[in-house]
Design an enzyme around this catalytic site. Sequence first.
Site, mmCIF file in Angstrom:
data_model
loop_
_atom_site.group_PDB
_atom_site.id
_atom_site.type_symbol
_atom_site.label_atom_id
_atom_site.label_comp_id
_atom_site.label_asym_id
_atom_site.label_seq_id
_atom_site.Cartn_x
_atom_site.Cartn_y
_atom_site.Cartn_z
ATOM 1 N N HIS A 41 2.161 6.062 0.748
ATOM 2 C CA HIS A 41 1.958 6.685 -0.563
ATOM 3 C C HIS A 41 1.391 5.686 -1.557
ATOM 4 C CE1 HIS A 41 4.311 10.115 0.782
ATOM 5 N NE2 HIS A 41 4.097 10.715 -0.376
ATOM 6 N N ASP B 50 2.159 14.210 -5.305
ATOM 7 C CA ASP B 50 1.392 13.088 -4.750
ATOM 8 C C ASP B 50 -0.047 13.078 -5.251
ATOM 9 O OD1 ASP B 50 3.624 12.314 -3.326
ATOM 10 O OD2 ASP B 50 2.922 13.115 -1.422
ATOM 11 N N ASP C 84 0.225 16.885 -0.670
ATOM 12 C CA ASP C 84 1.480 16.158 -0.532
ATOM 13 C C ASP C 84 1.402 15.373 0.772
ATOM 14 O OD1 ASP C 84 4.134 15.579 -1.530
ATOM 15 O OD2 ASP C 84 4.868 16.688 0.213
ATOM 16 N N TYR C 85 1.406 14.056 0.657
ATOM 17 C CA TYR C 85 1.279 13.210 1.835
ATOM 18 C C TYR C 85 2.569 13.256 2.658
ATOM 19 C CZ TYR C 85 -2.322 11.185 -1.191
ATOM 20 O OH TYR C 85 -3.386 11.001 -2.038
#
Length: 190
Positions: free
Chosen positions: A9, A135, A148-149
Amino acid sequence: GSGPGTLIHGILEHLDFQGFDRASLERICEEALARAGMSRGLAISLAVGLEQALSTPLGGELKTVALRDVPRDSRIDEMEFTMPVAPDAFPALTPQSLADVFARHADSQVVREYAPRIAGLGFDSLTGYLRGFVDLIFRHEGRYYVVDYKSNRLGEYAEDYKADALVNEMQRHDYILQYHIYCVALHRLL
């Protein structure tokens, strides 16, 4: 675990998706691994994986667009949001009331099948505010998208990551609920 996910992230949050080459990405990965106390020897593998992820077409209505096509000025990384869960005029939010909304309004079979899981989440009635971070939000051709990772390990081989396995993982970890919350946050922002 959360360590590798946080590392990934952090790299993606600060990376210019269009402004890197393999050598610079490997350096960025090596530095991030060192800061996290992980082996710098993983830098090449991590860079290859990130480059593949950033170059993979997103599909759906975006067809062949990949994250690597998203310019820095068309994205918001780690957007913080705070929103009311149950405004004064509404009753407190319960797992069952949330499940009912998903069951009634879902536009896909996967989401409808997920609704009973929400009913069993077991959280207390909620009032007040919900705070979180998305994210990535990006704009493409006048539309907005939420990313969204995820770095969940489902196995050693590509076939371990087929659609059914991904859906199961999304249900098991309540990512379906998470992406709906993020979409509401984006909607309120816009």
